[in-house]
Design a protein around this motif. Structure first.
Motif, PDB file in Angstrom:
ATOM      1  N   GLU A   8      -5.944  -4.507  -3.507  1.00  7.92           N
ATOM      2  CA  GLU A   8      -6.816  -4.783  -2.361  1.00  7.92           C
ATOM      3  C   GLU A   8      -7.973  -5.690  -2.770  1.00  7.92           C
ATOM      4  O   GLU A   8      -8.362  -6.591  -2.029  1.00  7.92           O
ATOM      5  N   TYR A  27      -3.503   0.210  -6.646  1.00  6.91           N
ATOM      6  CA  TYR A  27      -3.643  -0.158  -5.235  1.00  6.91           C
ATOM      7  C   TYR A  27      -5.029  -0.698  -4.926  1.00  6.91           C
ATOM      8  O   TYR A  27      -5.177  -1.640  -4.142  1.00  6.91           O
ATOM      9  N   THR A  77      -3.794   4.919  -7.968  1.00  2.85           N
ATOM     10  CA  THR A  77      -4.927   4.559  -7.118  1.00  2.85           C
ATOM     11  C   THR A  77      -5.590   3.284  -7.624  1.00  2.85           C
ATOM     12  O   THR A  77      -5.921   2.385  -6.835  1.00  2.85           O
ATOM     13  N   THR A  89       0.840  -1.191   0.000  1.00  2.00           N
ATOM     14  CA  THR A  89       0.000   0.000   0.000  1.00  2.00           C
ATOM     15  C   THR A  89       0.871   1.234   0.000  1.00  2.00           C
ATOM     16  O   THR A  89       2.069   1.178   0.264  1.00  2.00           O
ATOM     17  N   ALA A  90       0.258   2.378  -0.248  1.00  2.00           N
ATOM     18  CA  ALA A  90       1.015   3.629  -0.261  1.00  2.00           C
ATOM     19  C   ALA A  90       1.661   3.858   1.098  1.00  2.00           C
ATOM     20  O   ALA A  90       2.808   4.289   1.191  1.00  2.00           O
TER      21      ALA A  90
END
Length: 125
Positions: free
Chosen positions: A56, A52, A49, A2-3
Motif C-alpha cells: 500500500e 501488505y 501485515t 490485499t487480503a
C-alpha cells in the motif's frame, strides 16, 4: 493484492506454506515445539501485515512519482527524507526499537522509491 482481494479471487498466497517447517523437529520436546509454532504463527501474521502495508505504501509512492514526473520535480527530496528519518528514529525510540535499525529500514525503502521515481521519469522520457 490485499487480503480481501485474495479472498475474493479464491487465491491463498500461503497455500504452499508450511507453518511448522523446521529443522528442530525431533530435537526438542513436543510441547516446546508447539509453543515455538504458536509464537512463530504470530510472527508470520506480522510478516504478512508488513508485506501488505509495504504494498500500500508503494502504491502511494508511485502516485507521488507520477505527480513529480508530471511536474518536472526531482525524484529525491532530501529535506523530506531527513525529516522522515528523524521522525522514524523518535518513533522507534518510543516503541523500544533500535533507532539505527529503523533508519536503515527507511533508507532502504526510500532508495527503492527513488529508483521507482527515476523509472517513471525514464518511461515518460
Amino acid at each position: 493484492m490485499t487480503a480481501d482481494h485474495a479472498g475474493e479471487t479464491g487465491q491463498n498466497p500461503d497455500a504452499d506454506y508450511d507453518p511448522h517447517a523446521s529443522s528442530l523437529q525431533g530435537t526438542a520436546d513436543p510441547e516446546v515445539l508447539e509453543e515455538l509454532y504458536a509464537i512463530r504463527g504470530s510472527i508470520d501474521n506480522f510478516d504478512a501485515t508488513l508485506v501488505y502495508l509495504l504494498a500500500e505504501r508503494f502504491k502511494c509512492t508511485q502516485r507521488v512519482g507520477r505527480l513529480k514526473a508530471g511536474h518536472n520535480l526531482p525524484p529525491s527530496d532530501p529535506g523530506r527524507e531527513a525529516a522522515q528519518i528523524q521522525r522514524l528514529r523518535r518513533l522507534a525510540e518510543d516503541a523500544d526499537l533500535d533507532p539505527a535499525f529503523a533508519e536503515k529500514f527507511l533508507n532502504f525503502i526510500v532508495s527503492e522509491v527513488i529508483q521507482h521515481h527515476r523509472a517513471i521519469v525514464a518511461d515518460r522520457g
